[in-house]
Structures are given as structure tokens and as C-alpha cells.
Design a protein around this motif. Structure first.
Motif, PDB file in Angstrom:
ATOM      1  N   THR A 123     -12.002  16.734 -12.021  1.00 14.61           N
ATOM      2  CA  THR A 123     -12.140  15.417 -12.637  1.00 14.61           C
ATOM      3  C   THR A 123     -13.028  14.559 -11.739  1.00 14.61           C
ATOM      4  OG1 THR A 123      -9.852  15.656 -13.353  1.00 14.61           O
ATOM      5  CG2 THR A 123     -10.856  13.479 -13.607  1.00 14.61           C
ATOM      6  N   GLY A 181     -13.025  23.115 -11.762  1.00 12.33           N
ATOM      7  CA  GLY A 181     -13.406  23.514 -13.119  1.00 12.33           C
ATOM      8  C   GLY A 181     -14.898  23.656 -13.351  1.00 12.33           C
ATOM      9  N   ASP A 182     -15.714  22.935 -12.560  1.00 18.24           N
ATOM     10  CA  ASP A 182     -17.173  23.017 -12.754  1.00 18.24           C
ATOM     11  C   ASP A 182     -17.863  23.859 -11.688  1.00 18.24           C
ATOM     12  OD1 ASP A 182     -17.444  21.368 -15.107  1.00 18.24           O
ATOM     13  OD2 ASP A 182     -16.922  19.649 -13.855  1.00 18.24           O
ATOM     14  N   THR A 214      -7.095  16.404 -14.979  1.00 19.61           N
ATOM     15  CA  THR A 214      -7.524  16.855 -16.307  1.00 19.61           C
ATOM     16  C   THR A 214      -6.619  17.958 -16.836  1.00 19.61           C
ATOM     17  OG1 THR A 214      -9.818  16.308 -15.815  1.00 19.61           O
ATOM     18  CG2 THR A 214      -9.453  17.858 -17.628  1.00 19.61           C
ATOM     19  N   ARG A 215      -6.375  18.973 -16.002  1.00 18.09           N
ATOM     20  CA  ARG A 215      -5.648  20.155 -16.478  1.00 18.09           C
ATOM     21  C   ARG A 215      -4.684  20.647 -15.419  1.00 18.09           C
ATOM     22  NH1 ARG A 215     -10.429  24.174 -18.010  1.00 18.09           N
ATOM     23  NH2 ARG A 215     -10.902  23.822 -15.815  1.00 18.09           N
ATOM     24  N   LYS A 230      -3.454  24.053 -13.524  1.00 16.21           N
ATOM     25  CA  LYS A 230      -3.793  25.442 -13.239  1.00 16.21           C
ATOM     26  C   LYS A 230      -2.590  26.071 -12.549  1.00 16.21           C
ATOM     27  CE  LYS A 230      -6.834  23.004 -12.221  1.00 16.21           C
ATOM     28  NZ  LYS A 230      -7.032  21.586 -12.637  1.00 16.21           N
TER      29      LYS A 230
HETATM   30  N1  LIG Z   1     -11.428  23.270 -21.411  1.00 16.06           N
HETATM   31  C1  LIG Z   1     -11.798  22.331 -20.536  1.00 16.06           C
HETATM   32  N2  LIG Z   1     -11.211  21.105 -20.597  1.00 16.06           N
HETATM   33  C2  LIG Z   1     -11.554  20.135 -19.721  1.00 16.06           C
HETATM   34  N3  LIG Z   1     -12.464  20.301 -18.745  1.00 16.06           N
HETATM   35  C3  LIG Z   1     -13.072  21.499 -18.643  1.00 16.06           C
HETATM   36  C4  LIG Z   1     -12.768  22.559 -19.530  1.00 16.06           C
HETATM   37  N4  LIG Z   1     -13.525  23.636 -19.156  1.00 16.06           N
HETATM   38  C5  LIG Z   1     -14.249  23.249 -18.093  1.00 16.06           C
HETATM   39  N5  LIG Z   1     -14.015  21.960 -17.794  1.00 16.06           N
HETATM   40  C6  LIG Z   1     -14.668  21.228 -16.686  1.00 16.06           C
HETATM   41  O1  LIG Z   1     -13.731  21.148 -15.648  1.00 16.06           O
HETATM   42  C7  LIG Z   1     -13.783  19.875 -15.017  1.00 16.06           C
HETATM   43  C8  LIG Z   1     -12.363  19.526 -14.625  1.00 16.06           C
HETATM   44  O2  LIG Z   1     -11.978  20.485 -13.665  1.00 16.06           O
HETATM   45  P1  LIG Z   1     -10.501  20.763 -13.224  1.00 16.06           P
HETATM   46  O3  LIG Z   1     -10.596  21.576 -11.983  1.00 16.06           O
HETATM   47  O4  LIG Z   1      -9.688  21.292 -14.338  1.00 16.06           O
HETATM   48  O5  LIG Z   1     -10.006  19.263 -12.902  1.00 16.06           O
HETATM   49  P2  LIG Z   1      -8.654  18.708 -12.302  1.00 16.06           P
HETATM   50  O6  LIG Z   1      -8.247  19.627 -11.178  1.00 16.06           O
HETATM   51  O7  LIG Z   1      -9.042  17.358 -11.817  1.00 16.06           O
HETATM   52  O8  LIG Z   1      -7.643  18.678 -13.415  1.00 16.06           O
HETATM   53  C9  LIG Z   1     -14.441  18.901 -16.002  1.00 16.06           C
HETATM   54  O9  LIG Z   1     -15.425  18.129 -15.324  1.00 16.06           O
HETATM   55  C10 LIG Z   1     -15.073  19.810 -17.059  1.00 16.06           C
HETATM   56  O10 LIG Z   1     -16.496  19.739 -17.048  1.00 16.06           O
END
Ligand SMILES: Nc1ncnc2c1ncn2[C@@H]1O[C@H](COP(=O)(O)OP(=O)(O)O)[C@@H](O)[C@H]1O
Ligand SMILES: CC(C)(COP(=O)(O)O)[C@@H](O)C(=O)NCCC(=O)O
Ligand SMILES: [K+]
Length: 244
Positions: free
Chosen positions: A120, A209-210, A10-11, A13
Motif C-alpha cells: 500500500t 504486492g508490486d 490492502t490485503r 497474506k
Molecule cells: N488483487 C490485488 N488487489 C490489490 N492490490 C493488488 C492486487 N494484486 C496486486 N496488487 C498490488 O499490490 C499492492 C499492495 O501490496 P500488498 O503487499 O498486498 O500491500 P499491503 O501489505 O499494504 O496490504 C498494490 O499497490 C497493488 O498494485
């Protein structure tokens, strides 16, 4: 200084570390990757290493423009890790899960550990007190649950994360929030209960993220730390330098 970059689905970090101290952390999207890294390196001019773990389609090539400014290391399965990998398909194990397992061992030595990463996807990883990585589970994360209810039905709206008002939903949106949030809370508690049946003592680390949203809703004592993967990435790299 080390700039650790965690490329999730998703994002992205990132965090700057001076030895084991996290100086600042950042979150951005794939589309802003180059510009964001450039800004961070501009601000932290003493950065010597860029350490990246990616489970997404972001490849080494995306970082090529920084190769003259810093040493770039893409964490991979061939790096040294402080555990015995008991996964039956080690070649398909997510590099993020390997980094989390390494971080759990290096930060919490000599004990059983369960790492839950609510991103995600929600990943569950168990590492026993003898530093065997045993495996775990993968399930859809919170946002993925909301999106799949909408995507695979004709009538369900796309909602964003909200704490359920009550357990018995009185409307479509209340029912969705109750099902998604309580569903995941029960899943996590069920997973913890299952492992308690097999191991009398273990620590639980919750990240992703959650993690902050979920930690408030869980009964068990949990170390919620949104930066755990980044911290683990920094430690995995230090471990590599010592053991290569
Ligand atoms: N600004 C945002 N954009 C997307 N997801 C977010 C955001 N803020 C919080 N979240 C939560 O974070 C989760 C994704 O977590 P994250 O650790 O960033 O995922 P990943 O490591 O898979 O990229 C989503 O399920 C969502 O509910
Ligand atoms: C399960 C994952 C998609 C989780 O990714 P994330 O939610 O952190 O973006 C990732 O760890 C992955 O691609 N794993 C490969 C399969 C496995 O670990 O067995
Ligand atoms: K995850």
C-alpha cells in the motif's frame, strides 16, 4: 507447523511453514479473514502456532475463535528483535518494518541491507552490517498513487496498473501510467543511489504486492521475493522462541 499472517493495509497474506520451509501461501481480504484462516487450519491440521503481524485495524479479537485450536502470538514491539533500534520514535515504527529488518538480518547476516516493501505504501528500511536498524522512508505505493490522482482531481480517471507504453505519454492515460510507474521506479533508483553514496556495499531485498512488477523495471541487482515478509515473520517467531 506455523501459520504466519501478515495483515497489511490492502490485503492479508498468510503462509504455512514447516521449520524454514514454506508449504503454501494465501492472499485474502479482511472481510474473508475468519473463513480463510479456518480453511487453512482445516487443511494443515498439524498447525500449532498462529503468528500475526498487523499494521491494519485488525486486532487480536479477530483471531479469538482460534484460541483453543492453536497458540496465538501477535508480534509486538516488546518481542525480542535481533537489531539495535536507532529509530527516534521506536514506539511508532511499523511492526511490518521491524519484522522485515529482523528477516534481513537472519537471512543475510553480516552485511548492509536495504529492504524495500512495495505494498500500500512503499517502505525503505536500512540495517547496517552491525545490525543497527537505522530507519528509512515511507512513500505512496503504486495503487495509492493511481487512486490519489483520481481522488484529489476533477478530471483524472481511476486507472489500474499497466506498464507505460512510452516515456512521453501521448494521452491522459499514457501520461498517468508514465508518471506513476516511472515516478516510483525513479524514486527507488534514486534511493538506492543515495545510499550508495554513503555505503559502498549493501544488498537490496524487494518485497510486497508490486515487487515482481517493479523488479523487472529496475537496473540494480535485487532479490525480489514476494514472500519475504512472511518468511521473516516465521524467522522472527523462531528467534523469539530461542531468545525469550
Ligand atoms: N488483487 C490485488 N488487489 C490489490 N492490490 C493488488 C492486487 N494484486 C496486486 N496488487 C498490488 O499490490 C499492492 C499492495 O501490496 P500488498 O503487499 O498486498 O500491500 P499491503 O501489505 O499494504 O496490504 C498494490 O499497490 C497493488 O498494485
Ligand atoms: C508505513 C506503513 C503504513 C506500511 O504499511 P503497508 O504498506 O505494508 O500496509 C506501516 O509500516 C506503518 O503503519 N508504519 C508506522 C509508521 C512508521 O513505520 O514509522
Ligand atoms: K509496505
Amino acid at each position: 507447523m506455523i501459520l504466519a499472517v501478515d495483515v497489511g493495509n490492502t490485503r492479508i497474506k498468510a503462509a504455512v511453514f514447516e521449520d524454514n520451509t514454506l508449504l503454501e501461501s494465501f492472499v485474502f481480504l479482511k472481510t474473508a479473514l475468519e473463513k480463510s484462516i479456518e480453511n487453512i487450519l482445516e487443511k494443515y491440521k498439524n498447525t500449532t502456532h498462529l503468528v500475526i503481524a498487523s499494521v491494519s485495524d485488525v486486532e487480536k479479537q479477530a483471531f479469538i475463535s482460534f484460541k483453543d485450536a492453536v497458540n496465538i502470538h501477535f508480534v509486538s514491539q516488546t518481542d525480542p528483535f535481533p537489531f539495535v533500534n536507532c529509530y527516534e520514535t521506536p514506539q511508532t515504527l511499523g511492526i511490518d518494518r521491524m519484522v522485515l529488518a529482523a528477516g534481513a538480518i537472519l537471512q543475510y547476516p553480516n552485511q548492509n541491507r536495504l529492504v524495500i516493501d512495495a505494498g500500500t505504501c512503499v517502505t525503505y528500511d536500512f540495517i547496517d552490517e552491525n545490525d543497527n536498524y537505522l530507519g528509512g522512508a515511507i512513500s505512496p505505493g503504486l495503487r495509492l498513487r493511481y487512486e490519489s490522482l483520481h481522488h484529489f482531481t476533477a478530471k483524472l480517471p481511476l486507472l489500474t496498473l499497466e506498464k507505460p507504453k512510452r516515456f512521453i505519454g501521448k494521452s491522459t492515460s499514457e501520461s498517468i501510467h508514465s508518471g506513476v510507474v516511472n515516478g516510483l521506479v525513479f524514486e527507488i533508483e534514486g534511493c538506492i543511489a543515495e545510499i550508495k553514496g554513503q555505503y559502498s556495499k549493501f544488498i537490496i531485498i524487494l518485497t510486497g504486492g508490486d515487487s515482481v512488477f517493479l523488479a523487472k523495471r529496475l537496473k540494480n541487482t535485487i532479490f525480489a521475493n514476494s514472500n519475504f515478509l512472511l518468511e521473516s515473520l516465521n524467522q522472527t517467531f523462531q528467534y523469539k522462541i530461542k531468545n525469550d
